[in-house]
Design a protein around this motif. Structure first.
Motif, short mmCIF file in Angstrom:
data_model
loop_
_atom_site.label_atom_id
_atom_site.label_comp_id
_atom_site.label_asym_id
_atom_site.label_seq_id
_atom_site.Cartn_x
_atom_site.Cartn_y
_atom_site.Cartn_z
N PRO A 198 27.59 39.28 31.69
CA PRO A 198 27.53 38.19 32.66
C PRO A 198 28.92 37.82 33.16
O PRO A 198 29.92 38.09 32.49
CB PRO A 198 26.91 37.05 31.85
CG PRO A 198 27.29 37.35 30.44
CD PRO A 198 27.27 38.84 30.33
N ARG A 199 28.97 37.21 34.32
CA ARG A 199 30.25 36.76 34.87
C ARG A 199 30.79 35.62 34.01
O ARG A 199 30.08 34.67 33.70
CB ARG A 199 30.08 36.29 36.30
CG ARG A 199 31.37 35.88 36.98
CD ARG A 199 31.14 35.54 38.43
NE ARG A 199 32.37 35.12 39.09
CZ ARG A 199 32.44 34.79 40.37
NH1 ARG A 199 31.35 34.83 41.13
NH2 ARG A 199 33.60 34.43 40.90
N ALA A 200 32.06 35.72 33.64
CA ALA A 200 32.67 34.69 32.80
C ALA A 200 32.72 33.34 33.52
O ALA A 200 33.03 33.29 34.71
CB ALA A 200 34.09 35.11 32.39
N PRO A 201 32.44 32.24 32.81
CA PRO A 201 32.48 30.92 33.43
C PRO A 201 33.88 30.33 33.52
O PRO A 201 34.04 29.14 33.78
CB PRO A 201 31.59 30.09 32.50
CG PRO A 201 31.77 30.72 31.16
CD PRO A 201 31.94 32.19 31.42
N VAL A 202 34.90 31.16 33.30
CA VAL A 202 36.29 30.71 33.38
C VAL A 202 37.10 31.84 34.00
O VAL A 202 36.82 33.02 33.77
CB VAL A 202 36.83 30.34 31.98
CG1 VAL A 202 36.76 31.51 31.03
CG2 VAL A 202 38.25 29.78 32.05
N ARG A 203 38.10 31.51 34.81
CA ARG A 203 38.89 32.53 35.49
C ARG A 203 39.84 33.24 34.54
O ARG A 203 40.33 32.66 33.57
CB ARG A 203 39.70 31.90 36.62
CG ARG A 203 38.86 31.46 37.81
CD ARG A 203 39.76 30.97 38.94
NE ARG A 203 39.00 30.61 40.13
CZ ARG A 203 39.53 30.19 41.26
NH1 ARG A 203 40.87 30.08 41.35
NH2 ARG A 203 38.77 29.87 42.29
N SER A 204 40.12 34.50 34.88
CA SER A 204 41.10 35.28 34.12
C SER A 204 42.51 34.75 34.40
O SER A 204 42.79 34.23 35.49
CB SER A 204 41.02 36.75 34.53
OG SER A 204 42.04 37.50 33.91
N LEU A 205 43.39 34.90 33.43
CA LEU A 205 44.80 34.59 33.65
C LEU A 205 45.44 35.69 34.49
O LEU A 205 44.88 36.77 34.65
CB LEU A 205 45.54 34.48 32.31
CG LEU A 205 45.10 33.35 31.38
CD1 LEU A 205 45.85 33.45 30.06
CD2 LEU A 205 45.33 31.99 32.02
#
Length: 283
Positions: free
Chosen positions: A180-187
């Protein structure tokens, strides 16, 4: 939150000339790790992950007693196989993944040819071109038991009989679910809050440790992996130790690092603090 250092060297990538990054410590990584753990709590992404099929073991099970000799071992490492007879028909099939809990998930089963091609990657001019190949004498569809993020599961697998071996090589015949798409952005690269991990390598049989690929450069003392355990997740953050600020060749080294947990991983999410996404099996 704890930090674990390198246990062994795995692979080497690009080269150049530049400095080699900055040291990342547990204090710098802690806020990001907590942010990722909190972001996944009670989300649709977490629910989707817990309902999917995500293996925690390699897709290939070797025959009993593998390998009989160094030549066979090299043939496997170089993915050098040959067929003695034609593979079964190429029609895709439908099956199910079945967990010991009683849950099941429909899955498309890859053809024997597709499964074989994941094994036979030999190149006439590449590594292992001169090795004696492993000979496949028969292929039948069966099952194998695999540890997954939801516990042990019985999964469809192609069973390849190898000349000289009493038990078959088993290749899992279904692909993992799409994460699933992560609910937080990548650094972003260059941050002082950690570095990305390079896949899950293995989970201990008792679930009390996990081994992941972690990156570092040519002028440091190796990678570290910080860990934050919560009830629902295990968040890992990659870093490096002992960086030399002087001139350095620009290399990316990826080494396996084993992280020991306070309690078994179980059904908890294994997350990469850098990307905010689950850490999945490589290969």
């Amino acid at each position: 939150m704890r930090s674990f250092a390198l246990l062994g060297v795995l692979c080497l990538f690009t080269m150049g000339s530049a400095g080699c990054g900055t040291t990342v410590g547990a204090d710098a990584a802690a806020p990001r790790m907590r942010q990722v753990a909190d972001a996944w709590k009670r989300t649709e992404a977490a629910r989707a992950w817990r309902e999917g099929y995500y293996p925690l073991e390699d897709a290939v099970r070797l025959p009993d007693g593998a390998f009989h000799n160094e030549a066979d071992k090299l043939a496997y490492l170089h993915r050098n196989f040959t067929l003695r007879r034609a593979l079964p028909g190429s029609t895709a099939r439908h099956g199910h993944i079945r967990w010991t809990s009683g849950a099941s998930l429909p899955a498309t089963i890859m053809t024997a040819r597709q499964a074989y091609e994941t094994l036979d990657r030999g190149d006439d001019d590449g590594p292992g071109a001169g090795d004696a190949p492993l000979t496949v004498t028969e292929a039948v569809l069966g099952t194998t038991t695999l540890n997954t993020s939801r516990g042990p599961a019985r999964v469809p697998a192609w069973l390849f009989t190898l000349d000289g071996y009493d038990t078959p090589l088993k290749r899992v015949a279904v692909a993992p679910s799409k994460p699933p798409r992560a609910p937080v952005r990548s650094l972003s690269e260059g941050t002082d809050s950690g570095s990305r991990l390079y896949g899950l390598r293995s989970v201990a049989e008792d679930g009390r440790s996990v081994t992941v690929g972690a990156a570092h450069g040519a002028c440091d003392d190796g990678p570290t992996v910080d860990v934050l355990e919560t009830r629902d997740s295990v968040v890992l953050s990659g870093g490096v130790r002992g960086v030399d600020d002087g001139p350095c060749t620009m290399q990316l080294l990826v080494d396996p690092v084993t992280v020991r947990l306070d309690r078994p991983l179980g059904g908890r999410l294994l997350l990469d603090a850098f990307t905010g996404a689950p850490v999945t099996m490589t290969g």
